[in-house]
Design an enzyme around this catalytic site. Sequence first.
Site, PDB file in Angstrom:
ATOM      1  N   GLU A  77       8.135 -34.515  -1.965  1.00  0.00           N
ATOM      2  CA  GLU A  77       8.789 -35.114  -3.133  1.00  0.00           C
ATOM      3  C   GLU A  77       9.176 -36.556  -2.832  1.00  0.00           C
ATOM      4  O   GLU A  77      10.251 -37.024  -3.196  1.00  0.00           O
ATOM      5  CB  GLU A  77      10.019 -34.297  -3.539  1.00  0.00           C
ATOM      6  CG  GLU A  77       9.698 -32.894  -4.016  1.00  0.00           C
ATOM      7  CD  GLU A  77      10.860 -32.253  -4.757  1.00  0.00           C
ATOM      8  OE1 GLU A  77      11.487 -32.940  -5.581  1.00  0.00           O
ATOM      9  OE2 GLU A  77      11.137 -31.070  -4.490  1.00  0.00           O
ATOM     10  N   GLY A 108       8.426 -40.912  -2.371  1.00  0.00           N
ATOM     11  CA  GLY A 108       7.942 -42.023  -3.167  1.00  0.00           C
ATOM     12  C   GLY A 108       6.597 -42.517  -2.684  1.00  0.00           C
ATOM     13  O   GLY A 108       5.985 -41.957  -1.759  1.00  0.00           O
ATOM     14  N   GLU A 145       0.819  -1.205   0.000  1.00  0.00           N
ATOM     15  CA  GLU A 145       0.000   0.000   0.000  1.00  0.00           C
ATOM     16  C   GLU A 145       0.861   1.266   0.000  1.00  0.00           C
ATOM     17  O   GLU A 145       0.571   2.228  -0.717  1.00  0.00           O
ATOM     18  CB  GLU A 145      -0.932  -0.010   1.212  1.00  0.00           C
ATOM     19  CG  GLU A 145      -1.948  -1.142   1.220  1.00  0.00           C
ATOM     20  CD  GLU A 145      -1.385  -2.457   1.731  1.00  0.00           C
ATOM     21  OE1 GLU A 145      -2.116  -3.462   1.715  1.00  0.00           O
ATOM     22  OE2 GLU A 145      -0.197  -2.498   2.139  1.00  0.00           O
ATOM     23  N   LEU A 172      18.015 -31.456  -3.079  1.00  0.00           N
ATOM     24  CA  LEU A 172      16.776 -30.725  -2.781  1.00  0.00           C
ATOM     25  C   LEU A 172      17.019 -29.221  -2.660  1.00  0.00           C
ATOM     26  O   LEU A 172      16.433 -28.547  -1.809  1.00  0.00           O
ATOM     27  CB  LEU A 172      16.108 -31.264  -1.511  1.00  0.00           C
ATOM     28  CG  LEU A 172      15.744 -32.753  -1.532  1.00  0.00           C
ATOM     29  CD1 LEU A 172      15.085 -33.149  -0.220  1.00  0.00           C
ATOM     30  CD2 LEU A 172      14.843 -33.090  -2.708  1.00  0.00           C
TER      31      LEU A 172
END
Length: 595
Positions: free
Chosen positions: A321, A323, A74, A238
């Site tokens: 992420e 399995g 703002e 990662l």
Amino acid sequence: MQVQGVFMRACAAARAPITCISGEDPQHLLRAAELAGASAGKSAPHPNLGCVIAQGIQVVGEGFLYGQGTRSAEIQAVSRAGEFSKGATAYLNLEPEVYHGQAYGSAVHALKEAGLARVVVGLRHPLQHLRGRAIDTLRSSGVCVEVGGEELNTEGIFKEALRACQVVNAPLLYRAAYKIPFSILKFAMTLDGKIASSTGHAAWVSSELSRERVFSTRAVSDAVIVGGNTVRRDNPRLTTRHRGHLPVRIVMSRCLRLPENANLWDVSIAQTIVMTQRGVRKDFQTLLASRGVEVVEFDFLTPRAVMEYCYHRGFLSVLWECGGMLSAPAISSGVIHKVMAFVAPKIIGGSAAPSPVGELGMVEMNQALKLSDVTFEQIGPDMLISGYVHPIPNLNQSVSPTVEAATSLLDNLSSSKQPPVISFYKTWDPYGEFSNFFPHSISLSDRNGEVLVWKSVEHYYQAQKFEGVEDPLAEACVRNIKEAEGPEEAAQLGRSLARQRPDLVRPDWESAKVIVMEKALYAKFSSDPELRMLLKSTDGAVLIEASPHDLFWGAGRNGAGQNNLGCLLMKLRSRLLSGSNGSASRSTPLTASLP
């Protein structure tokens, strides 16, 4: 990025003639939502706010919140609009936050002083202690405020605009509704539904362009979760490949049968947490801790327990992420809210080849989970299919009694025999003003007597780690910390250098850091009457810094921490209540009064 599909559809519709009275409203509200997501990946996930100021169809000012604690959207928009803001309309995707103290209040103050004729708000703030405060303040000052789903029409293009406002703050909405972080399950599979070959080889299922999208998605997440199988099989890093914000890397393993050497044990770039069952392989836990890996034990390790822990840690968004062995219980426990499936035009076959989701106990097709708001996007040769397992919560009419009770804690417990406990952690939580990350500037003298202005307590604290160290790298880090946009960025700079070059941390830091924090807190609360009044109003209450992982400044998980920040604030409160004006540097050392 999450709102891209909504924006494309809505903007296309916005080009058609609008028949409502204020025909430009949907386009400007869409633009505010688009701006709100502009900081994605540049800092840790935070409530996303964008502001557009327009005179009819003409935009005269724009702004977005770069990170928690930075200059508000703002203020930026009003500053850019200048005199053209008088009589104009401001469009906000989300009701702004209003807190005690000058920093956050300035967003609403800027709107009030701009001479606006009207303010259009897409969504009320989903957190109950902030909900309606800005809207009521503006209305009480004579500004006309219209809210999506209330005064505003919600059909046609306006419906698309309000949807965009929801999508850009989906993590905050899910967190407020479910009391866990917004969770996305990501996987890449072949056309025949395999995430690897029967031997476990998975490099690579998807294309390089798809992997680039994954890196970008990690960069807008607080944490990335994998299971032990992924660590053993893939040895992932990662990371986000130098894309700004680095999420915390979480490994879930009940048995801790993990390799002694793994990329995730290198914490020089990003933090790693291993979550496991209580008491499992204490020798391996000690090894991980010696390498800087944080270990968190659970009585029973489940996806739900992990998400509840992440919620209390203040996370907004988590990317799974893992399995199929871990994704299945995560879905079954209800903690997965969205799915991102990258489908590659390949066939690998193999009855033993793994699939992305393990056993869910469903035996008939009519039991299958159906995703909503499904989108399809071609990324190179691959197809990205995304959809929601649980629709984005609509909190416009809901009330959270739990959060509401937290805001009136002192009133509810004033007659209790036990002293009330006030917990604080993230700046957007109740009593977030007490956090060292709260964006209130402070003025303190350096060692040469020059008065310097710091953007927050955290800015000052991180810079002091390297104060007086005559090394170009340390000196550059102090300058970068001082200029950092927000406290999150300042903390990342200070912590990263301390991890990578511990030799550059001033030698007396362990004994000096409490004094440093005490001086900064005194400067913060003594300079602002609203903050000072807020702290004094907690008289009789125990103040708890509720970080579940910081055992020095916070109370830690299950109260195992020292809560030094809470102790400092209670000590400062006593000084303010007694009317003492002594400087923090001349006060009795905190260590003499800590429990």
